[in-house]
Design a protein around this motif. Structure first.
Motif, PDB file in Angstrom:
ATOM      1  N   UNK A 478       0.883  -1.151  -0.129  1.00 35.27           N
ATOM      2  CA  UNK A 478       0.068  -0.240  -0.045  1.00 35.27           C
ATOM      3  C   UNK A 478       0.804   1.387  -0.244  1.00 35.27           C
ATOM      4  N   UNK A 479       0.360   2.294  -0.595  1.00 35.94           N
ATOM      5  CA  UNK A 479       1.122   3.807  -0.358  1.00 35.94           C
ATOM      6  C   UNK A 479       0.350   4.543   0.418  1.00 35.94           C
ATOM      7  N   UNK A 480       1.225   5.630   0.982  1.00 38.68           N
ATOM      8  CA  UNK A 480       0.822   6.471   1.897  1.00 38.68           C
ATOM      9  C   UNK A 480       1.070   7.900   1.166  1.00 38.68           C
ATOM     10  N   UNK A 481       0.225   8.837   1.093  1.00 41.95           N
ATOM     11  CA  UNK A 481       0.653  10.115   0.585  1.00 41.95           C
ATOM     12  C   UNK A 481       0.390  11.218   1.610  1.00 41.95           C
ATOM     13  N   UNK A 482       1.169  12.014   2.241  1.00 40.00           N
ATOM     14  CA  UNK A 482       1.280  12.961   3.259  1.00 40.00           C
ATOM     15  C   UNK A 482       0.206  13.702   3.076  1.00 40.00           C
ATOM     16  N   UNK A 483      -0.289  14.482   4.272  1.00 38.93           N
ATOM     17  CA  UNK A 483      -1.676  15.417   4.077  1.00 38.93           C
ATOM     18  C   UNK A 483      -1.300  16.596   3.117  1.00 38.93           C
ATOM     19  N   UNK A 525       9.362   1.160  -6.059  1.00 40.55           N
ATOM     20  CA  UNK A 525       8.507   2.198  -6.778  1.00 40.55           C
ATOM     21  C   UNK A 525       7.694   1.856  -7.859  1.00 40.55           C
ATOM     22  N   UNK A 526       7.809   0.577  -8.419  1.00 41.37           N
ATOM     23  CA  UNK A 526       6.624   0.146  -9.644  1.00 41.37           C
ATOM     24  C   UNK A 526       5.385  -0.216  -8.809  1.00 41.37           C
ATOM     25  N   UNK A 527       5.521  -0.745  -7.681  1.00 42.86           N
ATOM     26  CA  UNK A 527       3.913  -0.857  -7.111  1.00 42.86           C
ATOM     27  C   UNK A 527       3.385   0.400  -6.751  1.00 42.86           C
ATOM     28  N   UNK A 528       4.124   1.421  -6.138  1.00 44.38           N
ATOM     29  CA  UNK A 528       3.779   2.500  -5.930  1.00 44.38           C
ATOM     30  C   UNK A 528       3.093   3.067  -7.411  1.00 44.38           C
ATOM     31  N   UNK A 529       3.928   3.205  -8.164  1.00 44.92           N
ATOM     32  CA  UNK A 529       3.432   3.699  -9.383  1.00 44.92           C
ATOM     33  C   UNK A 529       2.151   2.985  -9.955  1.00 44.92           C
ATOM     34  N   UNK A 530       1.798   1.749  -9.798  1.00 44.87           N
ATOM     35  CA  UNK A 530       0.694   1.084  -9.966  1.00 44.87           C
ATOM     36  C   UNK A 530      -0.447   1.275  -9.092  1.00 44.87           C
ATOM     37  N   UNK A 531      -0.229   1.926  -7.517  1.00 45.25           N
ATOM     38  CA  UNK A 531      -1.287   2.231  -6.978  1.00 45.25           C
ATOM     39  C   UNK A 531      -1.628   3.706  -7.280  1.00 45.25           C
ATOM     40  N   UNK A 532      -0.619   4.513  -7.883  1.00 43.83           N
ATOM     41  CA  UNK A 532      -1.114   5.941  -8.190  1.00 43.83           C
ATOM     42  C   UNK A 532      -1.898   5.866  -9.448  1.00 43.83           C
ATOM     43  N   UNK A 533      -1.592   4.973 -10.255  1.00 45.75           N
ATOM     44  CA  UNK A 533      -2.500   4.843 -11.351  1.00 45.75           C
ATOM     45  C   UNK A 533      -4.081   4.542 -11.085  1.00 45.75           C
ATOM     46  N   UNK A 546       2.557  14.227  -9.836  1.00 53.85           N
ATOM     47  CA  UNK A 546       2.813  13.397 -10.406  1.00 53.85           C
ATOM     48  C   UNK A 546       3.987  12.339 -10.192  1.00 53.85           C
ATOM     49  N   UNK A 547       4.502  12.672  -9.125  1.00 53.63           N
ATOM     50  CA  UNK A 547       5.395  11.688  -8.626  1.00 53.63           C
ATOM     51  C   UNK A 547       5.803  12.190  -6.943  1.00 53.63           C
ATOM     52  N   UNK A 548       6.008  11.062  -6.223  1.00 50.99           N
ATOM     53  CA  UNK A 548       6.585  11.624  -4.963  1.00 50.99           C
ATOM     54  C   UNK A 548       7.220  10.328  -4.366  1.00 50.99           C
ATOM     55  N   UNK A 549       8.130  10.538  -3.128  1.00 51.67           N
ATOM     56  CA  UNK A 549       8.816   9.612  -2.793  1.00 51.67           C
ATOM     57  C   UNK A 549       8.039   8.531  -2.394  1.00 51.67           C
TER      58      UNK A 549
END
Length: 645
Positions: A478-483, A525-533, A546-549
């Motif tokens: 899973x991915x986490x995006x800060x507030x 990073x590839x799984x994070x990219x899939x989650x973002x899509x 578009x991108x983030x750590x």
């Protein structure tokens, strides 16, 4: 089991006694509902004397009606200092009252406090077996909504007393026919009794044919006679091995694994009075997917109301009740969930499916994209299912709350850093021992429940007859995006191909990727990219970077190809006959499993744990037998046998 939409009862309150215009009959005798319950059903079944000192006492009623028989029985149980430890009241109702009509029916109840609790717990009218607990779980009402002809063969219970209370046989003959009375005999415990106000010859003959000794008893209140009966069959068909209690006299149990499955089992089995020891191989509880910061729970529905849909609905309803009960112990619990459809034009077909299913709005609603967006707090472009009883919760917090509750019982232990290498059963005592890697005994008990996910596979395979279970460990990130980078906070979780939910601190939690048997714990990073899509597909109107750590968490889900959990006692040997049916497989005494919860651990754990407890102790099962068969560990062996015959 085939299901049908539940149609509510029509009740006419214009007279002194509520009546059912569809049956042309009154709901109770003129001398009073509670008086009838006490004189006909309680006295007729020699209650409360017969439940004195018992651990469990089970009542089955063939028509719930207004609920007065249940309330009168509950009140008698409360008043009796010699009462049984737990009272279970099973009741079937084809046409349950609406909540408004139930409130009206009990406006002048002799037991207003109990009636109010029943009203507050009244379930959604879905074709399920609804389990409602009162008095801290010591009184259980199990309501089967639907036709008695469908439900009676599906119940697994050992019933001590029967309340035969449908409308008059002349006006509602289906509830009194030989098929129903035959099932009364099948479900009867040794020495069971039955009582009814009806003295119709067909009823008495049907009970006699079912194995009861029948006699008439003087009546009161204008009823000259009633019927009472005692179960005394000359012959009785044997119970299939898979339907007998696995360890009915068990006093202690080992649970291997401290995730959602293990914690749910610990709570339920401790409530049953067993001494519980939880053995966890890792340094913390909720170590795998159960450790995610947020997780979803919700039901589902399908055009064919098959085992998957029925189980998911039953589990979701059970989870909703459990989370409402335990909510004060949880730091964060969010209600309401949206599940978006992929087709932007799907609303009409969704509405048609909902109309055919007859499921109520408090279970599921079909919303337009605009309506769904208003609930989410963010514009959506696709229609969505809204589950009011779904939502999100912290899995680690839920595990902690369940284990904390279990810890309040006598003899509870949680032992971390305690991996179990194998199991041993002592033939003389019948007790199980968990052994470490050098063969030393870690702990012993009368029963064991394997709750360690894919880690339970070696322990299970050593004791399981038939082919190995097709367990898979599925990696998920899973991915986490800060507030500060997240879109506006979601008012509720949104799911579809992936999911998104806002955690209490404003962090957006989303994902999750799915990989086969990959055991790599590093973030990719590839799984994070899939989650973002997937997130962009779910929330197309959100302004996303578009991108983030990469930030997130990796865990593993345990699942099997048929996408149902594995719940029940392990099969011990192939039966001599009828091996194609799971119920005929002999079982390992006291060895059970709760696993393969996939990505639905929060939704499934509560009901699965209740089923484990019922099968272990001999209490009435919380799901119909055909649904339990679909979850049974012997299903893989039974399927393999069918393929070769």
């Amino acid at each position: 089991m085939k299901t049908a939409p539940i149609l509510p009862a029509r009740v006419d309150f214009s007279g002194a006694i509520p009546n059912a215009p569809d049956f042309g009959d009154l709901y109770h005798a003129p001398f009073g509902a509670f008086a009838q319950a006490r004189q006909v059903f309680l006295d007729g079944n020699e209650m409360p004397e017969r439940w004195a000192g018992r651990r469990h006492f089970v009542v089955l009623e063939t028509g719930f009606g207004l609920g007065n028989n249940f309330l009168a029985t509950w009140a008698a149980w409360r008043e009796d200092p010699a009462r049984c430890e737990r009272l279970v009241f099973l009741s079937i109702e084809k046409h349950p009252l609406t909540q408004d009509d139930l409130e009206r029916a009990h406006a002048a109840s002799p037991e207003p406090a109990l009636a109010r609790q029943l009203l507050e717990a009244w379930p959604a009218p879905t074709p399920n077996l609804h389990t409602l607990d009162f008095d801290e779980g010591r009184v259980r009402l199990m309501l089967a909504f639907g036709d008695a002809h469908d439900w009676m063969p599906e119940l697994v219970a050992s019933v001590d007393a029967f309340f035969l209370d449908g409308f008059a046989p002349a006006k509602n003959p289906e509830l009194w026919d030989d098929a129903i009375l035959k099932q009364v005999g099948r479900l009867a415990a040794p020495g069971a009794t039955a009582a009814t106000w009806s003295v119709a010859r067909g009823v008495r003959d049907g009970l006699t044919a079912a194995g009861f000794e029948v006699r008439k008893r003087p009546g009161t209140g204008g009823k000259w006679q009633t019927t009472v009966a005692r179960f005394a069959p000359r012959h009785r068909a044997p119970v299939p091995p898979g339907r007998t209690a696995v360890a009915p006299q068990a006093k202690d149990v080992l649970i291997i694994g401290a995730g959602l499955a293990g914690a749910a089992c610990a709570r339920v089995l401790a409530r049953e009075g067993l001494r519980v020891t939880v053995l966890e191989g890792g340094a913390t509880t909720a170590a795998q997917a159960s450790g995610n910061p947020g997780g979803l729970f919700h039901g589902t529905l399908h055009a064919e109301d098959g085992p998957h849909a029925r189980f998911s609905r039953a589990a979701a309803l059970a989870t909703e009740r459990e989370l409402r009960r335990i909510a004060p112990a949880l730091p964060w619990l969010q209600w309401g969930l949206l599940r978006v459809e992929r087709d932007p034009q799907a609303l009409a077909s969704m509405q048609a499916l909902l109309a055919r299913s007859g499921l109520p709005a408090d279970y599921a609603q079909a919303l337009s994209a605009e309506e769904a967006g208003a609930k989410a707090g963010l514009a959506l472009t696709q229609p969505a299912w809204f589950f009011a009883g779904g939502g999100a919760v912290s899995p680690p917090a839920l595990v902690k709350a369940w284990l904390d509750e279990a810890a309040r019982s006598d003899g509870f232990q949680l032992r971390l850093n305690t991996p179990v290498e194998r199991l041993h059963r002592d033939d003389a005592s019948g007790r199980w021992a968990a052994l470490n890697i050098v063969g030393e005994s870690i702990a012993t008990a009368d029963a064991v429940v394997l709750c360690g996910g894919i880690g339970s596979a070696p322990l299970a395979s050593a004791w399981t007859a038939g082919p190995s279970w097709p367990w898979v460990a599925q990696r998920g990130q899973l991915s986490l995006m800060p507030q500060d980078l997240s879109p506006p906070m979601l008012a509720m979780p949104v799911a579809g191909l992936g999911y998104a939910l806002t955690l209490p601190d404003g962090t957006l939690c989303f994902g999750a990727s799915t990989d086969g048997g990959d055991m790599d714990p590093t973030l990719r990073a590839s799984d994070h990219s899939q989650n973002m899509d997937r997130l962009r597909s779910l929330l197309p109107s959100a302004a996303l970077p578009d991108d983030m750590p990469v930030a997130g968490r990796v865990g593993w889900r345990s699942l099997v190809p048929d996408r149902l959990p594995i719940v029940g006692a392990l099969p011990a040997a192939m039966p001599e006959r009828r091996a194609e049916q799971v119920r005929f497989w002999p079982r390992q005494p006291g060895l059970m499993v709760l696993g393969a919860l996939a990505s639905r651990g929060i939704t499934w754990a509560t009901l699965c744990a209740e089923l484990v407890a019922a099968q272990l102790t001999g209490a009435p099962w919380p799901v119909e037998s055909s649904l339990a068969d679909a979850l049974d560990p012997a299903r893989f062996a039974a399927k393999a046998h069918r393929a070769t015959t």
